[in-house]
Design a protein around this motif. Sequence first.
Motif, short mmCIF file in Angstrom:
data_model
loop_
_atom_site.label_atom_id
_atom_site.label_comp_id
_atom_site.label_asym_id
_atom_site.label_seq_id
_atom_site.Cartn_x
_atom_site.Cartn_y
_atom_site.Cartn_z
N LYS A 1 2.62 6.94 5.37
CA LYS A 1 2.98 8.05 4.49
C LYS A 1 2.42 7.86 3.09
CE LYS A 1 4.79 12.03 4.06
NZ LYS A 1 4.28 13.16 4.86
N GLY A 2 2.35 6.61 2.63
CA GLY A 2 1.78 6.36 1.31
C GLY A 2 0.34 6.80 1.22
N ALA A 3 -0.44 6.57 2.29
CA ALA A 3 -1.84 7.00 2.31
C ALA A 3 -1.96 8.51 2.29
CB ALA A 3 -2.53 6.43 3.55
N GLU A 4 -1.11 9.19 3.03
CA GLU A 4 -1.15 10.66 3.05
C GLU A 4 -0.84 11.24 1.68
OE1 GLU A 4 1.58 11.83 6.08
OE2 GLU A 4 0.31 11.15 7.74
N ILE A 5 0.15 10.67 1.01
CA ILE A 5 0.52 11.15 -0.33
C ILE A 5 -0.61 10.87 -1.32
CG2 ILE A 5 2.09 10.75 -2.26
CD1 ILE A 5 4.33 10.41 -0.19
N GLU A 6 -1.20 9.69 -1.24
CA GLU A 6 -2.32 9.36 -2.12
C GLU A 6 -3.45 10.38 -1.98
OE1 GLU A 6 -5.80 5.94 -2.49
OE2 GLU A 6 -3.91 5.44 -1.52
N GLN A 7 -3.76 10.77 -0.76
CA GLN A 7 -4.84 11.72 -0.52
C GLN A 7 -4.47 13.12 -1.02
OE1 GLN A 7 -5.22 11.01 3.67
NE2 GLN A 7 -6.75 9.41 3.41
N THR A 8 -3.22 13.51 -0.84
CA THR A 8 -2.78 14.82 -1.34
C THR A 8 -2.88 14.88 -2.85
OG1 THR A 8 -1.26 15.11 0.53
CG2 THR A 8 -0.85 16.44 -1.44
N ILE A 9 -2.47 13.80 -3.52
CA ILE A 9 -2.55 13.75 -4.99
C ILE A 9 -3.99 13.81 -5.45
CG2 ILE A 9 -2.19 12.20 -6.95
CD1 ILE A 9 0.45 11.37 -5.63
N ALA A 10 -4.88 13.12 -4.76
CA ALA A 10 -6.31 13.17 -5.12
C ALA A 10 -6.85 14.59 -5.01
CB ALA A 10 -7.10 12.23 -4.22
N GLU A 11 -6.41 15.34 -4.02
CA GLU A 11 -6.84 16.73 -3.87
C GLU A 11 -6.29 17.60 -5.00
OE1 GLU A 11 -5.52 17.86 -0.01
OE2 GLU A 11 -6.88 16.47 1.04
N LEU A 12 -5.04 17.36 -5.41
CA LEU A 12 -4.47 18.12 -6.52
C LEU A 12 -5.21 17.85 -7.82
CD1 LEU A 12 -0.64 17.78 -5.79
CD2 LEU A 12 -2.03 19.85 -5.60
N ASP B 1 0.79 -1.22 0.00
CA ASP B 1 0.00 0.00 0.00
C ASP B 1 0.83 1.28 0.00
OD1 ASP B 1 -2.51 -1.06 -0.17
OD2 ASP B 1 -2.73 -1.32 1.99
N ALA B 2 2.17 1.17 -0.09
CA ALA B 2 2.97 2.38 -0.19
C ALA B 2 2.59 3.17 -1.44
CB ALA B 2 4.47 2.03 -0.21
N GLY B 3 2.30 2.47 -2.52
CA GLY B 3 1.77 3.12 -3.72
C GLY B 3 2.71 4.07 -4.42
N VAL B 4 4.03 3.83 -4.34
CA VAL B 4 4.99 4.77 -4.93
C VAL B 4 4.79 4.88 -6.43
CG1 VAL B 4 7.43 5.19 -5.38
CG2 VAL B 4 6.69 4.52 -3.09
N ALA C 1 11.14 10.74 -0.73
CA ALA C 1 11.53 10.22 0.59
C ALA C 1 10.87 8.87 0.85
CB ALA C 1 11.16 11.22 1.68
N LEU C 2 9.60 8.74 0.46
CA LEU C 2 8.89 7.47 0.63
C LEU C 2 9.54 6.39 -0.23
CD1 LEU C 2 6.43 5.95 1.83
CD2 LEU C 2 5.16 6.61 -0.22
N GLU C 3 9.92 6.75 -1.44
CA GLU C 3 10.56 5.77 -2.33
C GLU C 3 11.88 5.28 -1.74
OE1 GLU C 3 11.74 5.29 -7.05
OE2 GLU C 3 11.59 7.30 -6.18
N MET C 4 12.66 6.17 -1.16
CA MET C 4 13.92 5.76 -0.54
C MET C 4 13.66 4.82 0.64
SD MET C 4 16.35 7.14 -2.29
CE MET C 4 15.26 6.73 -3.66
#
Length: 397
Positions: free
Chosen positions: A322-333, A246-249, A292-295
């Motif tokens: 962190k993957g969930a937070e990034i996914e949600q930020t991208i959905a907002e963008l 679920d990191a979803g990078v 940073a998540l990818e690393m």
Amino acid sequence: MDIAFTAEERAFREEVRQLLRVNMPPELRRKLAEGRKLSKHEKAAGVRILYRKGVPTWPKEYGGAGWTPVQYYIFTEEVRAFPAWTQFGYGESLVGPVIYTFGNEAQKKYYLPRIANAEDWWCQGFSEPGAGSDLASLRTRAVREGDHYIVNGQKTWTTWAQYADWIFCLVRTNAEAKKQQGISFLLVDVKTPGVTVRPIELISGGHEVNEIFFDNVRVPVDNLVGEENKGWGYAKFLLANERFSDAGVTSSKESIRRIKDLAARSCAGGAPLIDQASFREKIAAVEVQLKALEMTQLRVLANASKEQKGAQDPASSILKLKGAEIEQTIAELLMDVVGPYALPYRSEDQIEGNEPPIGPDWAATIAPGYFYSRAASIYSGSREIQKNIIAKAILGL
């Protein structure tokens, strides 16, 4: 940390690209690029193409490709970018590793080849009403009678159960033991009498999840994985695998690429959104977080071979959080880019995700995707659960 790929790894990337270009049906690629839903048959066809050299994440002795973690990472990047579909239920990613790690030889011989050939669609029977994040509070009972268990109870938020042939379940087999110590891991044929699947329509308008009822369902004792009352340990192993996936990078990378492309287009006759410095700053901020998540993910991959059998790196909880937070930020963008065109038309009887758009074709799935992304903070273990794991297993608090 050296993040450069070797010559062999670069050659492997080209091999994956060639597989996709030559074998993947154009119609499947088009539907995925447009965010359309695939049928169960289409998903199976796509997965069989990708599994020609074995299941990507499995060892060779169980029908896997025997790839290194880096090769699998490259494979996932290329498949997401193409795009193609990699998942046929939760057989490959979740229950398969549990079976080949803890199951008996008969279970390995029967179930693993069927998963590898996309014959059986598996769903996950963990969460219950009142037992989601506190999963050990589950109340679905399995009482042994001779060579069968009699199962009664309810599971909820069961993803893709409408497609399922089998469900792997956590059930309580000892009501007197402490709650984590009286749980077992059962494999249940969804066609067994007494199993009822009911859809749950989400705020996104989709029907990804369901509730499942068990009414005196007879399950052979042979379908018990591992030892009775030891299922909690198997579940922790499984959930660690799920949190890692679920990191979803790679998905987030492709979504950012799409955001940049759409933001460069003129919106309603105005200047492209990408020309606004404030919007570019938002994109840059999420790209930094994603790197940073990818690393972190690559470090977890590098450490994977050092873990003992059945153990998982607790850093997988960082990836999930962190993957969930990034996914949600991208959905907002994406919502910022599309605006009102993100809302698709819906007739009263539609509960699936192929509704026609009210604006450009590419906009139809963005609002449903935004609504669905709210669940990313909950599924596979809630945000609070992940923080507890990190505090205990990593920080030693």
